[in-house]
Structure formats: C-alpha cells, structure tokens
Design a protein around this motif. Structure first.
Motif, PDB file in Angstrom:
ATOM      1  N   ARG A  95       0.780  -1.213  -0.069  1.00  0.00           N
ATOM      2  CA  ARG A  95       0.009   0.050  -0.131  1.00  0.00           C
ATOM      3  C   ARG A  95       1.017   1.226  -0.148  1.00  0.00           C
ATOM      4  NH1 ARG A  95      -5.154  -0.330   1.970  1.00  0.00           N
ATOM      5  NH2 ARG A  95      -4.854   1.554   3.366  1.00  0.00           N
ATOM      6  N   VAL A  96       0.821   1.989  -0.722  1.00  0.00           N
ATOM      7  CA  VAL A  96       1.471   3.294  -1.080  1.00  0.00           C
ATOM      8  C   VAL A  96       0.605   4.356  -1.439  1.00  0.00           C
ATOM      9  CG1 VAL A  96       3.375   4.419  -2.531  1.00  0.00           C
ATOM     10  CG2 VAL A  96       3.259   1.939  -2.225  1.00  0.00           C
ATOM     11  N   LEU A  97       0.701   5.462  -0.596  1.00  0.00           N
ATOM     12  CA  LEU A  97       0.133   6.724  -0.577  1.00  0.00           C
ATOM     13  C   LEU A  97       0.842   7.473  -1.796  1.00  0.00           C
ATOM     14  CD1 LEU A  97      -2.050   8.745   0.260  1.00  0.00           C
ATOM     15  CD2 LEU A  97      -0.599   9.650   1.987  1.00  0.00           C
ATOM     16  N   VAL A  98       0.188   8.177  -2.771  1.00  0.00           N
ATOM     17  CA  VAL A  98       0.790   9.034  -3.764  1.00  0.00           C
ATOM     18  C   VAL A  98       0.493  10.192  -3.766  1.00  0.00           C
ATOM     19  CG1 VAL A  98       1.338   6.970  -5.019  1.00  0.00           C
ATOM     20  CG2 VAL A  98      -0.756   7.978  -5.565  1.00  0.00           C
ATOM     21  N   ASP A  99      -0.014  10.846  -2.908  1.00  0.00           N
ATOM     22  CA  ASP A  99      -0.605  12.398  -2.679  1.00  0.00           C
ATOM     23  C   ASP A  99       0.669  13.086  -1.881  1.00  0.00           C
ATOM     24  OD1 ASP A  99      -3.163  11.341  -3.574  1.00  0.00           O
ATOM     25  OD2 ASP A  99      -4.046  11.867  -1.507  1.00  0.00           O
ATOM     26  N   ARG A 100       0.988  14.237  -2.292  1.00  0.00           N
ATOM     27  CA  ARG A 100       1.900  15.266  -1.581  1.00  0.00           C
ATOM     28  C   ARG A 100       1.507  15.496  -0.102  1.00  0.00           C
ATOM     29  NH1 ARG A 100       5.885  17.185  -3.806  1.00  0.00           N
ATOM     30  NH2 ARG A 100       5.205  16.958  -5.881  1.00  0.00           N
ATOM     31  N   LEU A 101       0.351  15.730  -0.012  1.00  0.00           N
ATOM     32  CA  LEU A 101      -0.246  16.162   1.730  1.00  0.00           C
ATOM     33  C   LEU A 101      -0.735  14.752   2.133  1.00  0.00           C
ATOM     34  CD1 LEU A 101      -1.808  19.601   0.582  1.00  0.00           C
ATOM     35  CD2 LEU A 101       0.310  19.195   1.509  1.00  0.00           C
ATOM     36  N   TRP A 102      -0.734  14.829   3.346  1.00  0.00           N
ATOM     37  CA  TRP A 102      -1.144  13.692   4.154  1.00  0.00           C
ATOM     38  C   TRP A 102      -2.695  13.881   4.288  1.00  0.00           C
ATOM     39  CZ3 TRP A 102       0.670   9.263   5.604  1.00  0.00           C
ATOM     40  CH2 TRP A 102      -0.280   8.499   6.366  1.00  0.00           C
ATOM     41  N   PRO A 103      -3.477  12.987   4.143  1.00  0.00           N
ATOM     42  CA  PRO A 103      -4.972  13.173   4.040  1.00  0.00           C
ATOM     43  C   PRO A 103      -5.762  13.606   5.399  1.00  0.00           C
ATOM     44  CG  PRO A 103      -4.617  10.747   3.832  1.00  0.00           C
ATOM     45  CD  PRO A 103      -3.201  11.517   3.498  1.00  0.00           C
ATOM     46  N   ARG A 104      -6.558  14.097   5.527  1.00  0.00           N
ATOM     47  CA  ARG A 104      -7.240  14.981   6.877  1.00  0.00           C
ATOM     48  C   ARG A 104      -7.835  13.697   7.342  1.00  0.00           C
ATOM     49  NH1 ARG A 104      -9.873  20.207   4.541  1.00  0.00           N
ATOM     50  NH2 ARG A 104      -8.038  21.615   4.400  1.00  0.00           N
ATOM     51  N   GLY A 105      -7.805  13.470   8.750  1.00  0.00           N
ATOM     52  CA  GLY A 105      -8.624  12.541   9.455  1.00  0.00           C
ATOM     53  C   GLY A 105      -8.126  11.054   9.194  1.00  0.00           C
ATOM     54  N   VAL A 106      -7.042  10.658   8.619  1.00  0.00           N
ATOM     55  CA  VAL A 106      -6.458   9.348   8.737  1.00  0.00           C
ATOM     56  C   VAL A 106      -5.269   9.495   9.469  1.00  0.00           C
ATOM     57  CG1 VAL A 106      -5.689   7.711   7.165  1.00  0.00           C
ATOM     58  CG2 VAL A 106      -7.492   9.134   6.455  1.00  0.00           C
ATOM     59  N   SER A 107      -5.178   8.552  10.512  1.00  0.00           N
ATOM     60  CA  SER A 107      -3.993   8.299  11.302  1.00  0.00           C
ATOM     61  C   SER A 107      -3.177   7.456  10.547  1.00  0.00           C
ATOM     62  CB  SER A 107      -4.310   7.305  12.621  1.00  0.00           C
ATOM     63  OG  SER A 107      -4.900   6.404  12.402  1.00  0.00           O
TER      64      SER A 107
END
Length: 115
Positions: free
Chosen positions: A19-31
């Motif tokens: 699992r890889v996050l590919v957004d520049r900013l960390w998503p709101r409300g997700v620990s």
C-alpha cells in the motif's frame, strides 16, 4: 503483477498487497496507524500548479494525464516513480484522498505501471 487504485479512506484489505500513498499532502482525518501504509511516495505527486489547474475536472483529465506524464520525467519525480516500479512485484495498491480515483494521479500512475 496487479496495480490497483483505492481511496486512503477505505478500509485496508488483505488483497491490497503493498500500500503506497501517492498524494503530496497527508489526508485529513487519517491516522498513520489506520492508513496501513508500506510507503508514502509524495515526490511522485503532480506539481501544485498542475494539480490546481486540473481541479479534478473530468473534461481536463486527458490533458492532465499528458502533462503529468511529462512532469514524471523531471529528476525528482522520475526517482520517485522508479521507486514505485520496484514495488510492482505482486499486488501494488496506490492510495489517494481524492473522491474520484478513476480520474486521479493515482489512476495515471497505475496505467503507466501496468505497462
């Protein structure tokens, strides 16, 4: 090899593989614990200018994809993309916070990695 795209807000599935996050900013409300990430590849994300121009307008998706692919050739993004390519053994799940994953940068990346 399988590359799939999902929202970071969806529950992790055993079939997700890496699992890889590919957004520049960390998503709101997700620990970080709830995200169950193997990696956060923020340097592969599109530039702020391109992201703002696009605005997830479906009519601009094709042009966005073309411009984004061009951006992936600059050295910083190219290195991040190469890192993603190394993860394509088995199943790779690209995660994004966008509501419409089928017209996101993650969808563009999935298409490129699947070839």
């Amino acid at each position: 090899m399988t590359v799939q795209v999902r929202r970071i807000y969806d529950e992790a599935e055993p079939s997700d593989g890496v699992r890889v996050l590919v957004d520049r900013l960390w998503p709101r409300g997700v620990s970080k614990e709830r995200a169950h990430l193997d990696e956060w590849c923020k340097d592969v994300a599109p530039s702020n200018e391109l992201r703002e121009w696009y605005g997830h307008d479906p009519e601009r998706y094709d042009e966005f994809a073309r411009r984004y692919e061009a951006e992936l050739k600059d050295p910083e993004r190219a290195a991040a993309y190469a890192q993603l390519e190394k993860l394509t053994q088995g199943t790779l799940t690209l995660l994004t916070a966008t509501k419409e994953v089928e017209i996101s940068q993650a969808a563009v990346l999935a298409g490129l990695l699947a070839h």
